[in-house]
Design an enzyme around this catalytic site. Sequence first.
Site, short mmCIF file in Angstrom:
data_model
loop_
_atom_site.label_atom_id
_atom_site.label_comp_id
_atom_site.label_asym_id
_atom_site.label_seq_id
_atom_site.Cartn_x
_atom_site.Cartn_y
_atom_site.Cartn_z
N SER A 566 0.84 -1.19 0.00
CA SER A 566 0.00 0.00 0.00
C SER A 566 0.89 1.25 0.00
CB SER A 566 -0.95 -0.04 1.20
OG SER A 566 -1.98 0.90 1.05
N ASP A 651 -9.85 -3.92 -5.12
CA ASP A 651 -9.19 -3.07 -4.14
C ASP A 651 -9.86 -1.70 -4.07
OD1 ASP A 651 -7.41 -1.68 -2.49
OD2 ASP A 651 -5.66 -2.69 -3.32
N HIS A 686 -7.85 -5.12 -1.09
CA HIS A 686 -6.59 -4.56 -0.59
C HIS A 686 -5.82 -5.54 0.29
CE1 HIS A 686 -4.08 -1.05 -0.27
NE2 HIS A 686 -4.10 -1.07 1.04
#
Length: 714
Positions: A566, A651, A686
């Site tokens: 991320s 995501d 995610h």
Amino acid sequence: MKNLIPSTLVVCLALGACKTTPEQTKVLTQAEYPAAPVAAKKPQTFTNHGYQRVDDYYWLKDKTNPETIAYIKAENAYADTVMASTKALQKTLFDEMKGRIKEEDQSVPSFDNGYYYYSRVGKGQQYSVHCRKKGSLDAAEEVIFDENKMAEGKGAFIMGGYEVSDNNNIAAYVSNTTGSYAEFELRFRDLQTGKELPDVISRMGGSLAWAADNQTVFYSVPNAALRSHKIYKHVVGSKAKDELVYEEKDELFNCYVGRSKTKRIIAIQSGSFTSSDTRILPADQPNGKFTLFLPRQKDVEYNITDHPAHYYVSWKDPQNKNQKIYELPKEGYENRSTWKEIVAHDPKAKIEGIDIFEKYMIITKRINGLLEMQVRELTTGNSKTISFPEPVYTAYPMGTPDFTSTKFRYAYTSLNRPTTTYDYDMLTNSSTKLKEREVPSGFNPDDYEVKRLWATAKDGVKVPMAVVHKKGITLDGTNPSLLYSYGSYGYSSDAGFNANIFSLVNRGFVYVIAQIRGGSDLGEQWYEDGKLQKKMNTFTDFIACAEHLVKEKYTSPEKLAINGGSAGGLLVGAVTNLRPDLFKVVVAEVPFVDVINTMLDPNLPLTTQEYEQWGNPNVKADYDYIMTYSPYDNLKKGNCPNILATGGLNDSQVGFHEPAKWVAKIRTLKTDQNVVLLKTNMDSGHGGSTGRFDYLKDEAFNYAFILSRLGIGK
């Protein structure tokens, strides 16, 4: 809310499974594999502040385009082709990781409103079963939710959490089958019959609170950009339209709803990354109006904690960045002269949070990068600190729902200590060990060495690192190493036990966590020195850590792998551009690499509220600064390390197109024979695969990439 997202797995492989010096195998080059997929170039020109940018792969953001999906699938097939020779290694790694899990396990029961709540998993089960027992642990078990049944036939499943009504009869719960951590469905289950109630709220943001009437539930809702911006009231069984009770109109702010531990108040907290305010409502007056506790002020954040005798407020402003704590009267608190400061601001100790009980307060502080807990007696102010002797560790409160309890629960872990759960008796100031995560395949902490190292950053600042490796290794620069960090949003990179990493450590790796600026490892100023116009510190700190490891002969550039996910993916992408010679392997998980395009699109999730993190590129100074580090925009012709980028088609935080565009562009510019792969999860978001074993398969794939690129074949 009872958080049901699984915690990091802990446990480790018996030492005899691997050699200290890994066996070297031939590393195949790009030329020895079939040609990689080629994304079509469809140039789009963007003009901002008088500058022009040409983006050849902007089209990849549209997942409704069959050409996009075809390209993503082609990349997945190519990744599998390149990694085919590691299938046996992947299975070995998976078996090792799975062997560190106690397949049949149960959490320590937690008492709340007359029931003991716990979760358990069975052999072969991917997900948890959530249960309770009334009054006694000897009572009959009630199964509330069996996630395995709920997940049947689904590519992904997330149980976000649940709350039980005061009369213990109805559970409101949030879940989804997209793998997204931003959008959920809200449903209700009758715990007396086990049947689902007809009430379904198809899109909510994850926070909820029951009122005391056992009928009314308040919940949050996100907008199209996934900013939690509205709070609604729902009455179970009612056909009436849900009532909007609060709307947060400022694009920098999110709002959430919850109920105090005392059960007396429902609170709506609205906050940005720098300011906050709170509205409260008595829980027994669900039809009343929320009242503003204290007005919003620029650069002031406050959190209120309810107690029958007082309010307690943790307070942060520009002069008190590490927070202080006040005691406020129940009536007349609007007059600041009535406030009593009970914990002063300490520039060397950041207050991470407080937990309140009838007679005690638990204050969690971060001092010199390490967490400690202080137990304060409310009537006398006397306090006792729970501290730990190891040089690198993490410890944290686990949440104790019972307000009247004289015990509180906490966890302790370190790089070589599996997570252990304790109850601390506040009357006797003593801890009782309740459970230590078992390592079925065997684990001896004394076989490993844990250290704290300090690198010197570009500006002379000392940056801490947490290190673990097998005892007795020789520091001659030949050890493979994995360097990890995150470095954003003020999230600290705490040194907890990571069971999976021992598949590398037992193969001779040095595993390192860099606690760089942008996190709050050394306090709030540490965070502020790594965001906005100081963001470059995050990247140069990480480079300094890598250089220190090389200088001290823990590893060498030819043996050094780096990993981040991320915003940590932004980190590894940026440092790869800055110092491609320093790293051999890069694993970027769901990486935030297309920073300028994302931050210029207010319709994308998270964009506008994150102006306080990265800057607003509609402002020229911010645009110019972001352009100095945005990984996608700073790619240049030349050599680059071996790269594995991962993404999730669903995501909600970092669009799948960001790693896809990044990989496509890298391939057009790289001048070496290193391998660059893209692997996209087509079912999830995610966090990757949601099942505990499916997740391990993803980890095994990532580790096999690292090992194979370093020439370690077993």
